[in-house]
Write a protein that holds these residues in place. Sequence first.
Motif, PDB file in Angstrom:
ATOM      1  N   LYS A  70      84.553  13.959 -34.647  1.00 30.55           N
ATOM      2  CA  LYS A  70      83.534  13.163 -34.588  1.00 30.55           C
ATOM      3  C   LYS A  70      83.762  12.187 -35.551  1.00 30.55           C
ATOM      4  N   ASP A  71      84.094  12.475 -36.806  1.00 32.89           N
ATOM      5  CA  ASP A  71      84.573  11.475 -37.547  1.00 32.89           C
ATOM      6  C   ASP A  71      85.499  10.506 -37.183  1.00 32.89           C
ATOM      7  N   ARG A  99      76.759   9.671 -40.933  1.00 29.27           N
ATOM      8  CA  ARG A  99      77.288  10.219 -41.998  1.00 29.27           C
ATOM      9  C   ARG A  99      77.792   8.936 -42.897  1.00 29.27           C
ATOM     10  N   GLY A 103      68.977  15.700 -36.913  1.00 26.18           N
ATOM     11  CA  GLY A 103      70.400  16.189 -37.138  1.00 26.18           C
ATOM     12  C   GLY A 103      71.192  15.500 -37.911  1.00 26.18           C
ATOM     13  N   ASP A 104      72.648  15.786 -37.475  1.00 23.95           N
ATOM     14  CA  ASP A 104      73.700  14.963 -38.008  1.00 23.95           C
ATOM     15  C   ASP A 104      73.872  13.711 -37.442  1.00 23.95           C
ATOM     16  N   SER A 105      73.085  12.796 -37.582  1.00 27.13           N
ATOM     17  CA  SER A 105      73.228  11.540 -36.766  1.00 27.13           C
ATOM     18  C   SER A 105      74.191  10.576 -37.228  1.00 27.13           C
ATOM     19  N   ASN A 111      69.006  10.257 -39.965  1.00 23.10           N
ATOM     20  CA  ASN A 111      69.164  11.777 -40.109  1.00 23.10           C
ATOM     21  C   ASN A 111      67.775  12.363 -40.159  1.00 23.10           C
ATOM     22  N   LEU A 137      71.337   6.268 -43.975  1.00 23.92           N
ATOM     23  CA  LEU A 137      71.290   7.782 -43.686  1.00 23.92           C
ATOM     24  C   LEU A 137      69.844   8.190 -43.236  1.00 23.92           C
ATOM     25  N   SER A 178      87.512  16.296 -38.528  1.00 25.29           N
ATOM     26  CA  SER A 178      86.415  16.345 -37.633  1.00 25.29           C
ATOM     27  C   SER A 178      86.611  15.023 -36.501  1.00 25.29           C
ATOM     28  N   LYS A 215      71.242   4.148 -34.428  1.00 24.34           N
ATOM     29  CA  LYS A 215      71.578   4.624 -35.758  1.00 24.34           C
ATOM     30  C   LYS A 215      73.160   4.024 -36.348  1.00 24.34           C
TER      31      LYS A 215
END
Length: 346
Positions: free
Chosen positions: A222-223, A303, A299-301, A294, A291, A220, A265
């Motif tokens: 994003k990751d 991880r 959403g997937d704010s 989220n 976490l 990813s 976040k």
Amino acid sequence: MRVAIAMTSALVLLAPVTPAVATSAQAATGSVFTAATVTQAADGSYTVGWQAPDAGTVAVTATTDASGGGAGTAVGSGGATGSLTVPALPAAPRWYFRLVPAHGTPLVVADRSLHLAHARNFRDVGGYRTADGHWVRMGAFYRSNKLSELDQNELNSLTADNVKLVVDLRNGSERSDDPDKIPAGATYQVADLIDITKGLPTGPDLTLALLLALPFLLKSSKDAEQNLGYRLMVNAPSARIAYRDLMNALASQPASAVFHCTAGKDRTGWGAAVLLTILGVDRTTVYNDFLASNTYYGGDSVRANWLDAAFAEVNRSYGSFDAYVHKGLGLSDATIAALKSRLLAS
């Protein structure tokens, strides 16, 4: 989060690269309460739950005082493990619930969120039990997303809740585009993580951070971006200074305070993780608080592997969290003691 992008862009220009939920409460040490939660429903009612194996019975009183003082309004009672629903209460900046056991020290709980429509990630940093049995006070410090969209009623609510300090972790562009709205009587302080005048990582530190982030590109982008960004929040000189300034500001603040970035976040998330870890909150609870964005922001704010990257960088660069706090952030024992005195119920 754009910490990684902004820092990386600055590094390309300036630095050579060498190859290579729910809530808990305040209580005294040894409290009979092992857990307590408050959740406010859409209709304004509250669900209050607790676990206190040695408490006997527990009486519950609603109060607007974060310390649990005052007469308050009795709203119910239960056994050592109990739950009750409290109908909507009169309008107030914030309602707290004082849990009074038949045996032991009272505990004060509140819904973690302040339910601000224009700052949805505005929530209490307190209300967690530490590994040694203390509880982090509620109503003292808050974490949030940007405050630029607050309306007057929300500002009035924060003023009534005694918020006297706002620490802004955003960069200059963010602050210019969306300037904070500050509660009346509050002090505004900047702690910019991407202030290039304070230095950025170069050479081996930057190279290793980039290399450690590369494997995430296979899974990813994003990751990969966030893995790099979270490592830079630990080892970038500008970030270390910003977090040092934040912790020093909180330690010297006798009233309530809020720290925030744009979404509340990432930069704020690591700041809260550092603060809670200093206070002795266990790692699982620290991750749960992180976490929770989220849920509150949506959403997937965030991880978990992003926070993994930050703690891994702490261990890589300093060997331990304690060394990071003392050597990386440069916090004194007096500052750490002041944070604990301010935030841990005794």
